[in-house]
Scaffold this active site. Structure first.
Site, PDB file in Angstrom:
ATOM      1  N   GLY A 181      47.503  32.775  46.603  1.00  0.00           N
ATOM      2  CA  GLY A 181      47.807  31.415  46.179  1.00  0.00           C
ATOM      3  C   GLY A 181      47.937  30.430  47.318  1.00  0.00           C
ATOM      4  N   ARG A 228      38.277  40.751  47.026  1.00  0.00           N
ATOM      5  CA  ARG A 228      37.645  39.504  47.440  1.00  0.00           C
ATOM      6  C   ARG A 228      38.358  38.364  46.716  1.00  0.00           C
ATOM      7  NH1 ARG A 228      33.352  40.697  50.452  1.00  0.00           N
ATOM      8  NH2 ARG A 228      32.207  42.625  50.076  1.00  0.00           N
ATOM      9  N   ALA A 229      38.077  37.141  47.131  1.00  0.00           N
ATOM     10  CA  ALA A 229      38.743  35.989  46.535  1.00  0.00           C
ATOM     11  C   ALA A 229      38.496  35.926  45.032  1.00  0.00           C
ATOM     12  CB  ALA A 229      38.246  34.709  47.196  1.00  0.00           C
ATOM     13  N   THR A 246      41.297  38.690  51.913  1.00  0.00           N
ATOM     14  CA  THR A 246      41.313  39.420  53.189  1.00  0.00           C
ATOM     15  C   THR A 246      39.981  40.122  53.435  1.00  0.00           C
ATOM     16  OG1 THR A 246      43.702  39.755  53.038  1.00  0.00           O
ATOM     17  CG2 THR A 246      42.493  41.219  54.511  1.00  0.00           C
ATOM     18  N   ASP A 269      44.916  34.326  36.126  1.00  0.00           N
ATOM     19  CA  ASP A 269      45.413  35.557  36.747  1.00  0.00           C
ATOM     20  C   ASP A 269      46.681  35.963  36.000  1.00  0.00           C
ATOM     21  OD1 ASP A 269      45.634  37.672  38.454  1.00  0.00           O
ATOM     22  OD2 ASP A 269      46.203  36.511  40.225  1.00  0.00           O
ATOM     23  N   SER A 327      46.988  45.354  38.424  1.00  0.00           N
ATOM     24  CA  SER A 327      45.862  45.314  39.355  1.00  0.00           C
ATOM     25  C   SER A 327      46.301  45.731  40.755  1.00  0.00           C
ATOM     26  CB  SER A 327      45.272  43.901  39.388  1.00  0.00           C
ATOM     27  OG  SER A 327      44.354  43.752  40.441  1.00  0.00           O
ATOM     28  N   LYS A 336      50.760  30.245  43.040  1.00  0.00           N
ATOM     29  CA  LYS A 336      50.912  30.925  41.755  1.00  0.00           C
ATOM     30  C   LYS A 336      52.357  30.924  41.276  1.00  0.00           C
ATOM     31  CE  LYS A 336      47.041  34.105  42.501  1.00  0.00           C
ATOM     32  NZ  LYS A 336      46.643  35.504  42.742  1.00  0.00           N
TER      33      LYS A 336
END
Length: 503
Positions: free
Chosen positions: A168, A195-196, A203, A256, A264, A288
């Site tokens: 976030g 991934r994004a 990262t 999300d 996750s 977030k």
């Protein structure tokens, strides 16, 4: 119907099966039907596309399918319609707000992994979780189901440490410093990253700029047992494979769901065999989790979930009110993170957060006394030990350990915004910064992103540069410029905010 396999050089982003229009009419098959291909003892599921890319008596399969299943050109298979999976009924149940039982969650996850559920059904499931949520029983069942439908890693080094940020905050390249600091202290930390999803760089997107991040589970095991750490992309592994499929739906919908986020994150940690897990929850405007109260509630959920999984979890609630460091976007962040490791110094927000998180892990792992972890982490960073460990990680992952951060290429199409008035920076909008960096092409275009020159609280004069947008093509740059002008990513105000006269 019986048909010969034709392998098509097509990536559809889904598991697509192509048949000829005449064959479709004969077999009473329709576009987007769920079909199954039966070959020997295997059953493969896919969504149907009607196309003249294939002739009569042929079945075309996309590369998405052949990467998972070993089909041969010309192989004869049977293709039949597949009935609606029972798990669709459970998805509808959650859409209506009902609690799912463990077996129902397991059915949904298994059908996601087996590709029995199509994109629209997976999107419906993700949307239902966003709207109606999950309780802790459901989250625990989902986490275990996601982990156990994939591979599990067993590393011959203990204890296994892990760290994860829920994200976030733009520019959060912190773990690229945390991992080598912790590994340099002798602890084992195999870091898998996504991934994004909604950010400008995950990262894995940043590390991919200077090292390979795509490995098999056996390769990761060898890397970690050799150097004590890795920084890899979890999506290349068969760790909690349902997670990577649901992430596509989350990315498309820009949502999300909290329960799915917990499952996750923790399913990957469970599958990696992590025993000690540190969760970073950035808190502040435009991230977030905006309030400390909400962060504490989420922290309790992570800790409770960890207990159910047999993991020791601690949570760090961190400041997330503005970007970390001065860069946003894969290549720009790679430059900044590697430079900080190489010199032992860097932007205050990056160094402070990285050593703070690494310090907690050092204490959790028993190599630093309580209260002394951050000091030890800082010493490892400034001594050059973290950089030496990072060079080992880079080399083990196929990169150049002698990389010079300043030589990493960044987008050469640039535009700099300047202050329109003198005053103080009173706010930096995280969402706007992320949106602008994505409009410029990040994370897909590695060189795209934003370079920030100011932070909240700093004094600026009219005409001072505020930020530069980097893009790899002019069209993307123009889009980012338009978005920057429409939003207000950096707010500048005088010390007198408002004057109210005598009424």
């Amino acid at each position: 119907m019986r048909a010969r396999v034709k392998i098509l050089d097509v990536y559809s982003g889904r598991y697509t099966v192509f048949i000829n229009e005449k064959d479709a009419k004969k077999a009473k098959l329709h576009p987007d039907d769920l079909v199954k291909i039966e070959t020997g003892k295997r059953t493969i599921y896919g969504s149907l596309a009607v196309s003249n890319l294939v002739g009569e008596g042929e079945i075309g399969v996309s590369r998405d399918i052949t990467e998972l299943y070993n089909l041969s050109e010309g192989e004869v298979v049977t293709i039949v319609p597949s009935g609606t999976p029972e798990s669709v009924r459970y998805i509808k149940k959650k859409m209506h707000g009902s609690k799912l039982r463990k077996v129902e969650i397991e059915s949904i996850v298994r059908d996601i992994v087996d590709r029995k559920l199509r994109d629209i059904e997976i999107s419906s499931f993700v949307t239902a979780l966003e709207i109606n949520g999950l309780d802790m029983d459901e989250i625990a069942a989902l986490t275990i189901a996601m982990a156990e439908t994939g591979d599990m890693l067993d590393i011959d080094r203990k204890p296994i440490m892990d760290v994860h940020s829920i994200g976030g905050v733009p520019g959060n390249k912190t773990n690229i410093l945390v991992v080598p600091i912790v590994a340099a202290a002798g602890l084992t930390i195999p870091k898998t990253s996504s991934r994004a999803i909604t950010s400008a760089a995950g990262t894995a997107d940043v590390v991919e700029v200077f090292a390979n991040v795509t490995f098999s589970l056996e390769e990761i095991k060898r890397i970690v047992e050799k150097v004590g750490a890795c920084l890899v992309w979890g999506g290349a592994l068969n760790l909690a494979p349902a997670d990577d499929i649901t992430i596509k739906a989350e990315r498309a919908l820009s949502i999300d769901p909290p329960g799915l986020m917990l499952a996750s994150i923790m399913s990957k940690k469970y599958a990696m065999g992590s025993q000690y897990v540190l969760i970073d929850i950035p808190t502040g405007r435009g991230v977030k989790v905006e309030s400390v109260e909400e962060a504490r509630s989420l922290a309790r959920d992570f800790i409770e979930l960890g207990k159910r999984l047999g993991q020791y979890v601690e949570v760090a609630i961190t400041y997330g009110g503005q970007p970390i460091g001065h860069t946003v976007g894969p290549a720009l962040e790679a430059r900044e993170a590697l430079s900080a490791l190489q010199t032992g110094n860097g932007p205050g927000s990056l160094i402070e957060k990285a050593t703070g998180l690494a310090g907690i892990l050092l204490e959790m792992g028993g190599v630093a006394p309580t209260g002394m972890g951050k000091k030890m982490a800082r010493e490892i960073l400034t001594s050059g030990k973290a950089w030496e460990k990072m060079k080992e990680i880079i080399e083990a992952q196929g990169g150049d350990p002698n990389i010079k951060p300043e030589e990493i290429p960044i987008g050469d199409k640039t535009y700099t915004f300047t202050a329109q008035t003198s005053g103080y920076v009173t706010a930096i909008d995280n969402r706007a910064i992320t949106g602008i960096a994505r409009a410029a092409g990040a994370p897909e275009d590695k060189g795209a992103g934003i370079e920030l020159y100011v932070k909240v609280g700093e004094k600026v004069k009219e005409g001072d540069p505020l930020f530069t947008i980097h893009a790899e093509n002019e069209a993307r740059l123009d889009q980012a410029i338009v978005l920057s002008r429409r939003t207000e990513p950096i707010r500048i105000e005088g010390m007198v905010l408002q004057r109210i006269g005598n009424i």
